[in-house]
Design a protein around this motif. Sequence first.
Motif, short mmCIF file in Angstrom:
data_model
loop_
_atom_site.label_atom_id
_atom_site.label_comp_id
_atom_site.label_asym_id
_atom_site.label_seq_id
_atom_site.Cartn_x
_atom_site.Cartn_y
_atom_site.Cartn_z
N PHE A 23 0.94 -1.29 0.11
CA PHE A 23 0.00 0.03 0.01
C PHE A 23 0.92 1.35 -0.17
O PHE A 23 1.77 1.40 0.61
N PRO A 24 0.54 2.25 -0.79
CA PRO A 24 1.68 3.26 -0.85
C PRO A 24 1.53 4.03 0.26
O PRO A 24 0.52 4.68 0.57
N ASP A 25 2.72 4.31 0.86
CA ASP A 25 2.82 5.25 2.14
C ASP A 25 3.21 6.59 1.46
O ASP A 25 4.20 6.61 0.89
N VAL A 26 2.27 7.52 2.08
CA VAL A 26 2.64 8.82 1.29
C VAL A 26 3.81 9.36 2.25
O VAL A 26 3.69 9.53 3.49
N GLN A 27 4.74 9.95 1.26
CA GLN A 27 5.91 10.73 2.08
C GLN A 27 5.91 12.14 1.83
O GLN A 27 5.31 12.82 1.05
N GLY A 28 6.92 12.87 2.37
CA GLY A 28 7.26 14.06 1.85
C GLY A 28 6.55 15.00 2.56
O GLY A 28 5.84 14.91 3.75
N THR A 29 5.93 16.21 1.77
CA THR A 29 5.06 17.24 2.40
C THR A 29 3.68 16.99 2.09
O THR A 29 2.79 17.82 2.47
N ASP A 30 3.30 15.59 1.96
CA ASP A 30 1.88 15.20 2.10
C ASP A 30 1.13 15.69 3.27
O ASP A 30 1.60 15.13 4.29
N PRO A 31 0.15 16.44 3.44
CA PRO A 31 -0.40 16.65 4.81
C PRO A 31 -1.33 15.42 5.35
O PRO A 31 -1.52 15.46 6.63
N TYR A 32 -1.61 14.67 4.50
CA TYR A 32 -2.36 13.47 4.88
C TYR A 32 -1.74 12.15 5.03
O TYR A 32 -2.12 10.98 4.91
N ALA A 33 -0.29 12.31 5.18
CA ALA A 33 0.59 11.16 5.40
C ALA A 33 0.37 10.47 6.61
O ALA A 33 0.13 11.25 7.56
N LEU A 34 0.44 9.24 6.65
CA LEU A 34 -0.04 8.42 7.86
C LEU A 34 1.05 8.71 8.87
O LEU A 34 0.71 8.54 10.07
N SER A 35 2.27 8.93 8.57
CA SER A 35 3.26 9.04 9.40
C SER A 35 3.08 10.44 10.25
O SER A 35 3.80 10.56 11.33
N GLN A 36 2.26 11.26 9.84
CA GLN A 36 1.89 12.66 10.48
C GLN A 36 1.07 12.07 11.77
O GLN A 36 1.36 12.91 12.86
N LEU A 37 0.57 10.96 11.81
CA LEU A 37 -0.36 10.48 13.04
C LEU A 37 0.30 9.22 13.67
O LEU A 37 -0.16 8.74 14.84
N GLY A 38 1.62 9.01 13.19
CA GLY A 38 2.43 7.89 13.98
C GLY A 38 1.68 6.58 13.60
O GLY A 38 2.01 5.77 14.17
N GLU A 39 1.23 6.34 12.13
CA GLU A 39 0.43 5.17 11.99
C GLU A 39 1.15 4.66 11.03
O GLU A 39 1.53 5.51 9.95
N LYS A 40 0.93 3.41 10.70
CA LYS A 40 1.42 2.67 9.39
C LYS A 40 0.37 1.65 8.73
O LYS A 40 -0.16 0.87 9.77
N VAL A 41 0.35 1.15 7.65
CA VAL A 41 -0.43 0.10 7.22
C VAL A 41 0.41 -1.09 7.52
O VAL A 41 1.35 -1.51 6.73
N ASP A 42 -0.27 -2.02 8.38
CA ASP A 42 0.61 -3.27 8.60
C ASP A 42 -0.01 -4.23 7.63
O ASP A 42 0.77 -5.42 7.20
N GLN A 43 -1.15 -4.26 7.16
CA GLN A 43 -1.80 -5.34 6.25
C GLN A 43 -3.11 -4.68 5.42
O GLN A 43 -3.58 -3.59 5.98
N VAL A 44 -3.39 -5.31 4.39
CA VAL A 44 -4.38 -4.58 3.54
C VAL A 44 -5.65 -5.82 3.72
O VAL A 44 -5.26 -6.95 3.48
N ALA A 45 -6.65 -5.54 4.07
CA ALA A 45 -7.87 -6.17 3.92
C ALA A 45 -8.19 -6.97 2.60
O ALA A 45 -8.02 -6.19 1.61
N VAL A 46 -8.80 -8.24 2.62
CA VAL A 46 -9.27 -8.95 1.22
C VAL A 46 -10.88 -8.51 1.42
O VAL A 46 -11.58 -8.91 2.19
N PRO A 47 -11.26 -8.13 -0.20
CA PRO A 47 -12.54 -7.85 -0.21
C PRO A 47 -13.30 -9.18 -0.01
O PRO A 47 -13.02 -10.04 -0.20
#
Length: 585
Positions: A23-47
Amino acid sequence: MAALSRLAPPLFLLTTLLSCGQFPDVQGTDPYALSQLGEKVDQVAVPYESGTIPANQTRVRVSFVGDTADLPMIGVRQVLLCGTTCTSTGVTTGIQTKEDGTGRGVMFSDVLIPPGQIDRIVVQPDPAMGQPVAFKTIALSEPLTLHAGERQEIFLSVQSVAAQLKVTFLGTAALPPSVGTVMAYRPDRKMAWPAGGEVAMSMGAGGLEKSQLFGMQLIDTGGLMPRLMMWPAMKGQAPATIALKLDPARLPQGMTAADYQVKVNNTTSPKVTVQGDTLTFTTDDLTSARIYTDRSVIETSSGERIALPGKTLSSAGLSAQDTSACKNSLISRRAQYEQYFANGTDAIRIFDCENVAPYVHIVLIDRSNRGRTVGLPITPSNDYPGKYVLRPITSHGEGAAVAINGFTWDGDYGTYMGTGYGTPIGTLITNGIVRRKTSTTEAILGFQMQPTDRSRGTSAEFFVGASNSLSLGTHNYNVIGSTTSIIRNNACNPNLDTTSINRWSAVGIGYNRMALISTTSDGSSSPRDLCSVFEGLGYMDGAIRLDGGPSASMTWLGQHINPLTGSDYYKFGNARNILNALVWK
């Protein structure tokens, strides 16, 4: 909200990894990067795909509901459900969340997730898809536990606060697998299900103390209207108004909607107003609703419904297990039933004992009819020799005029999760093939094979004794046994259990007739109570009790007429998967 507690077994599922598995982790100046909240995607759910929920997964549906009617479209990149790890659900999309008054919301994802606890939710905005919402971690006041093999609904509320869109947690609920419509009630506003359909419902502000998600399902049981099921069951602080529209084509001859009343949760009979074909009532008991009549009604195998002349059947003044009204009505109607057989009808459904004890559906069959015959369908497993596939009554009874569940089995439990297998406990011979004949079964019905030229009807005999030492003679083509006889020696079995109050099915023969009996969705009785039906019909050669509880089931003219309710509905769905059935086709 209170719904964070486990209301009932849930079922929910997860979404697939993206094409490259990351899953693309948003980097740099993106104000909505998950790193801003100290979170990250550990797994992606299956439909979630249609079918059963894997035993090691939870089906989870995430929906948004707006707070006002003029909200703009919001852009959502992903919704994270987080505990010790974070699972991403859904993909980037725009969501129109405006309030339409129904509480239905808009679903964002329907996925499978490993079971565990959720204590926070993150909605990651996407301004390219719509107006962004405030980007922050939503902490739950109580952790939400996702249980394996269950389904969980999560609703998020979108609000406009100081010119900014804000997302909050609204509620969650564990719902049965077959619930189709999910709604969110908020105590600060009215909720109304649209009028004009088979059911309309409205609940004013303050009807419930807290926000609540609930599911609604309409089940066609062949009646004048679908059966209305609501989950979870709850009592409101103020009554809801419900309007049920009847199908005029299904009204018995000589009757109108005014001949019907409503029962809620099988106990409450609210005041009903009738306008045309619509019955309207108010209730604070949001559980299940069905209609009933005190008129004596039958239905022929051609689908013709007829109100019989004479006195109406009344349950007034009867104790909960008083079967006299049922028995006396059957006695008084015997000659009328026989007249329909004399005129060529091969089977009739009798409604008289569905709303009085013992609360059973009754189908009476003319075994002398040459056009149909008895069958005991069972499906051998291709993967497990000696075992048989568990299937719902609707599958066993496909193409039959009437089908009823058989006796119990050893093996899997028969829930909605996956395919189950079992082996019969009692004697069972189908189409001349012995499935089991080594039991101490005390009561057996045996049927002859009908001649190829259909020169006679279906002959049947009743036997008592250990099956491995019985001689079934020519009645050995289709044979079904039970540990319990209802009728033996032309009388009620004096040893019948009077304390096991449950749902039951039974089958009996006499006077070239066969009676199939199965408890209604909301009913219950003892095995002794069932005897009153055979006494009333007068067919006393022999009758056996079949499996009970959630197994008790019947189809009539292609409709499952006694679907499960309550906790059984949650475990099994509308019908339990069972080993075999007795059919007339």
